[in-house]
Enzyme design. Structure first.
Site, PDB file in Angstrom:
ATOM      1  N   GLU A 117       0.799  -1.163   0.135  1.00  0.00           N
ATOM      2  CA  GLU A 117       0.020   0.032  -0.053  1.00  0.00           C
ATOM      3  C   GLU A 117       0.954   1.151   0.021  1.00  0.00           C
ATOM      4  OE1 GLU A 117      -2.534   2.209  -0.271  1.00  0.00           O
ATOM      5  OE2 GLU A 117      -3.922   1.212   0.945  1.00  0.00           O
TER       6      GLU A 117
ATOM      7  N   HIS B 134      -0.675   4.630  -0.655  1.00  0.00           N
ATOM      8  CA  HIS B 134      -1.680   5.485  -0.265  1.00  0.00           C
ATOM      9  C   HIS B 134      -1.710   6.716  -1.031  1.00  0.00           C
ATOM     10  CE1 HIS B 134      -2.329   3.534   3.922  1.00  0.00           C
ATOM     11  NE2 HIS B 134      -3.444   3.686   3.442  1.00  0.00           N
TER      12      HIS B 134
ATOM     13  N   GLU C  23      -0.012  -0.958  -4.461  1.00  0.00           N
ATOM     14  CA  GLU C  23      -1.385   0.066  -4.766  1.00  0.00           C
ATOM     15  C   GLU C  23      -1.058   1.255  -4.392  1.00  0.00           C
ATOM     16  OE1 GLU C  23      -5.353   0.453  -1.774  1.00  0.00           O
ATOM     17  OE2 GLU C  23      -4.493  -1.788  -2.009  1.00  0.00           O
TER      18      GLU C  23
ATOM     19  N   GLU D 285      -9.167   3.673  -5.079  1.00  0.00           N
ATOM     20  CA  GLU D 285      -9.643   4.069  -3.877  1.00  0.00           C
ATOM     21  C   GLU D 285     -10.159   5.653  -3.857  1.00  0.00           C
ATOM     22  OE1 GLU D 285      -7.857   4.407   0.912  1.00  0.00           O
ATOM     23  OE2 GLU D 285      -6.713   3.251  -0.669  1.00  0.00           O
TER      24      GLU D 285
ATOM     25  N   HIS E 126     -12.036  -2.488  -2.563  1.00  0.00           N
ATOM     26  CA  HIS E 126     -11.447  -1.716  -1.144  1.00  0.00           C
ATOM     27  C   HIS E 126     -12.457  -1.880  -0.279  1.00  0.00           C
ATOM     28  CE1 HIS E 126     -10.637   1.901   1.296  1.00  0.00           C
ATOM     29  NE2 HIS E 126      -9.423   1.544   1.056  1.00  0.00           N
TER      30      HIS E 126
END
Length: 383
Positions: free
Chosen positions: A193, A195, A219, A245, A295
């Site tokens: 991840e 972000h 991600e 996301e 998600h």
């Protein structure tokens, strides 16, 4: 069957934020539960939108789901959607689907065309809280695999989240991934991840260093507000790229498919527009040869249930998210609870979403007044 009442519930289930549930009741018929995505310090704005939009549902036919979502965006929001708005709409939409399934006495996925699978693979998240060193990441990873998970997602980068980071921060992220890989062995999938934080120069350089640890995916290395930059990264990185996301509704995902910016998309059923919108995004992804991994930074109750139903009904599903730190209190507020077995959850077979919340149990976990975050000073910003 008309809507008689809409009630939001904000609760602290033990994670890094309060969670928002919504109950929609009907005159003389079943009620439905939904869940709205939340973020720390923005939860009350989402509750306010649930109440504001929900008042227009009262007196309306609960089966008019598509018209409700269309009206909410075009008229209530005047075509100005954002995370808070779509989170509120998504929770309300799920509750209407729960009512529809109960009314017809079938699971929601039967109303979506039937199942493509009877169990759904999940990865663990929320397991590495407080870890700062490679040793701490490794210890928590071993414990989580010991609970029966064979896929782990984690953010190995030190904070705060910034676009440009130091070499030391890059090296620390790589060291954390190396430690987790060594701790869990080669058979456990590692989902990295990022972000949305990095500029391409950092995203590519770090990914190339991590490639030897065989990550399952990388991600959101770059914000999807610049999909061209994300596509640039995908062309240079030998790890599957995930985005979604930060995107809401099929309209925002369209450009990601056109640019071939990602191998996998991860829309969230609690903020992308709801159950039908998540399925629509998956249908758009399929001819683009893109898989879908919903998600799910939501509870292990209603939000997870909605995710499971859509995941069961789409052919291009890959894996979905399970937050272990919401599990304990989730079992106290919901019946029946979901159980992870060898990295999978069985698709619920009860009518509707197949889960009920206990309002008295919810009341035992009142929402926290505010998050525990602290604002950095300019002196903290030096790389």
């Amino acid at each position: 069957m008309r809507v008689s009442r809409v009630t939001p519930f904000l609760a602290d289930l033990g994670g890094g934020k309060n969670l928002c549930f919504v109950k929609v009741e009907t005159d003389g018929g079943p009620h439905g539960w939904g869940e709205c995505y939340t973020q720390a310090d923005r939860d009350t704005s989402i509750v306010a939108l649930v109440e504001a939009i929900g008042r227009y549902l009262v007196g309306r036919d609960a089966s008019h789901i598509t018209h409700f979502v269309h009206w909410a965006y075009h008229d209530f929001a005047a075509k100005r959607g954002a995370m808070d708005f779509w989170s509120a709409v998504s929770g309300l939409e799920q509750a209407l689907w729960d009512i529809a399934g109960k009314r017809h006495r079938v699971p929601v996925y039967e109303l979506l065309g039937g199942p493509c699978r009877d169990r759904v693979r999940v990865y663990a998240n929320g397991w590495y809280g407080g870890a700062k060193t490679p040793v701490e990441y490794a210890a928590r990873a071993r414990d989580t695999v010991g609970r029966g998970f064979n896929a782990l997602k984690f953010d190995p980068f030190p904070g705060p989240w910034r676009t440009h980071i130091s070499r030391a921060a890059e090296e620390q992220a790589v060291a954390n991934v190396a430690a987790v890989r060594e701790a869990v062995g080669p058979e456990v999938d590692l989902l990295i991840e990022v972000h949305r934080r990095l500029a391409p120069m950092h995203a590519v350089r770090v990914a190339r260093e991590m490639e030897r640890f065989r990550p399952f995916w990388y991600e959101e290395p770059v914000s999807s507000t610049n999909l061209e930059a994300l596509a640039e990264c995908r062309r240079q990185i030998a790890i599957p790229i995930v985005t979604g996301e930060e995107l809401y509704t099929r309209a925002e995902f369209r450009r990601a498919f056109e640019l071939r910016a990602a191998d996998i998309v991860n829309p969230d059923v609690c903020n992308c527009g709801g159950i039908l919108e998540l399925r629509a995004i998956a249908q758009m992804a399929e001819p683009s040869l893109v898989t879908v991994s919903p998600h799910n930074y939501n509870s292990t109750t209603v939000g997870l249930a909605a995710t499971l139903h859509v995941s069961a009904a789409i052919p291009n599903f890959l894996i979905t998210e399970y937050f272990v730190n919401f599990e304990t209190r989730g079992r106290e507020i919901a019946t029946p609870g979901f159980e992870v077995k060898a990295g999978y959850i069985a698709v619920p077979t009860r009518p509707g979403l197949g889960i009920e919340l206990d309002e008295a149990a919810l009341a035992r976990f009142p929402a926290r007044a505010s998050s525990e975050r602290t604002m950095p000073t300019p002196g903290d910003e030096a790389p």
